[in-house]
Scaffold this motif. Structure first.
Motif, short mmCIF file in Angstrom:
data_model
loop_
_atom_site.label_atom_id
_atom_site.label_comp_id
_atom_site.label_asym_id
_atom_site.label_seq_id
_atom_site.Cartn_x
_atom_site.Cartn_y
_atom_site.Cartn_z
N GLY A 128 0.77 -1.23 0.00
CA GLY A 128 0.00 0.00 0.00
C GLY A 128 0.80 1.27 0.00
N HIS A 129 2.13 1.17 -0.08
CA HIS A 129 2.97 2.35 -0.14
C HIS A 129 3.95 2.25 -1.32
N VAL A 130 4.54 3.39 -1.66
CA VAL A 130 5.60 3.41 -2.65
C VAL A 130 6.91 3.63 -1.91
N LEU A 131 7.86 2.72 -2.09
CA LEU A 131 9.16 2.82 -1.47
C LEU A 131 10.15 3.38 -2.49
N VAL A 132 10.93 4.36 -2.08
CA VAL A 132 11.89 5.02 -2.98
C VAL A 132 13.27 5.00 -2.33
N ALA A 133 14.25 4.41 -3.02
CA ALA A 133 15.63 4.41 -2.54
C ALA A 133 16.30 5.70 -2.96
N ASN A 134 16.80 6.44 -1.98
CA ASN A 134 17.40 7.75 -2.26
C ASN A 134 18.93 7.64 -2.29
N MET A 135 19.48 7.68 -3.47
CA MET A 135 20.91 7.45 -3.69
C MET A 135 21.79 8.53 -3.07
N GLY A 136 21.25 9.72 -2.91
CA GLY A 136 22.03 10.80 -2.31
C GLY A 136 21.96 10.81 -0.79
N THR A 137 21.31 9.80 -0.21
CA THR A 137 21.19 9.71 1.25
C THR A 137 21.54 8.28 1.67
N ASP A 138 21.06 7.91 2.85
CA ASP A 138 21.28 6.55 3.34
C ASP A 138 19.95 5.87 3.68
N TYR A 139 18.85 6.34 3.09
CA TYR A 139 17.56 5.79 3.49
C TYR A 139 16.62 5.55 2.31
N VAL A 140 15.60 4.73 2.59
CA VAL A 140 14.48 4.50 1.69
C VAL A 140 13.29 5.30 2.22
N ALA A 141 12.66 6.09 1.35
CA ALA A 141 11.49 6.87 1.74
C ALA A 141 10.22 6.05 1.50
N MET A 142 9.36 6.00 2.49
CA MET A 142 8.03 5.40 2.33
C MET A 142 7.06 6.52 1.97
N VAL A 143 6.43 6.41 0.81
CA VAL A 143 5.63 7.50 0.26
C VAL A 143 4.16 7.10 0.19
#
Length: 259
Positions: A128-143
């Protein structure tokens, strides 16, 4: 392809998509497609979306005859994508502007365009969410897929680049390109279960029927074949800057295609 009869490979510099026999690797067809950096069929096979990272555009094609339905000029660098399970929406990361764009595929309109973190790359729909891996950081965003708001940040490792759901849907694997690691998360709680050190810029991965995990090493010109139980991996030399990987479960147990 949705029926499994063809393996599609995007040649972004040649502006074409190549259709191969997935068992023999024989070239069957060349289809003119502009800048096919990332390409994917919708779950229902109705749409074929192409992200043109060099030309800053997202193209929506008919998934059956490949005629162009709509072209969205995008700012800037559309990269990875994920679909809603009902094929109504596609979500594309925009690396240069740190945003995620949501496109309604039935109406062919942009629904929202929101910031999700620095240099977003891999995108995955899960639970039910969109997960985005952020290459300029160290985390995955749950959107939140409805409004594009970031509801949670899941730390995995520096250069979080791409993410994949395991075949049993119990774990999410995240390749951290800069850290040289692969994080395994519980698919429900997102708790870190394991971290494997895979140097050389781990990029894409594929799960083999024998339980091994194959990972492209973008900066090491090899594919790593990982035994998750022991953490040991062997390498296969494949050429400069390996990116995508496809494992054919119907073919030889060690038959792989690497781009």
């Amino acid at each position: 392809s949705p029926q499994g009869g063809s393996l599609l490979v995007g040649d972004s510099s040649g502006n074409e998509v190549l259709f191969f026999d997935p068992d023999t690797a024989a070239l069957r067809r060349r289809l003119p497609i502009v800048d096919p950096y990332q390409l994917w069929f919708s779950p229902n096979g109705k749409f074929f979306v192409v992200n043109g990272i060099a030309r800053n555009q997202i193209d929506i094609y008919d998934g059956h005859d490949f005629h162009l339905l709509h072209r969205f000029p995008i700012r800037a660098m559309p990269s990875h994508m994920a679909y809603a399970p009902d094929s109504s929406m596609v979500y594309c990361s925009l690396q240069e502007t740190d945003r995620l764009v949501a496109i309604d595929l039935n109406r062919l309109v942009i629904v929202w365009d929101k910031p999700v973190g620095r240099t977003p790359a891999g995108v995955l729909w899960h639970d039910g969410h969109v997960l985005v891996a952020n290459m300029g950081t160290d985390y995955v965003a749950m959107v939140d897929p409805v409004d594009g708001s970031v509801v949670r940040k899941i730390v995995t490792g520096k250069g979080a680049h791409n993410l994949f759901l395991s075949p049993d849907a119990r774990t999410v694997w995240v390749n951290n390109r800069v850290a040289g690691s692969t994080s395994v998360l519980d698919a429900v709680s997102y708790k870190l279960l394991h971290r494997y050190q895979i140097s050389g810029g781990p990029d894409d991965l594929a799960f083999a029927p024998d339980g091994t995990v194959w990972l492209t090493r973008r900066w090491a010109e090899t594919v790593a074949v990982l035994d998750p139980a022991s953490g040991h991996f062997e390498t296969i030399a494949v050429g400069r800057s390996p990116h995508g990987i496809f494992l054919n479960p119907a073919g030889h147990p060690h038959a792989a295609r690497v781009g």
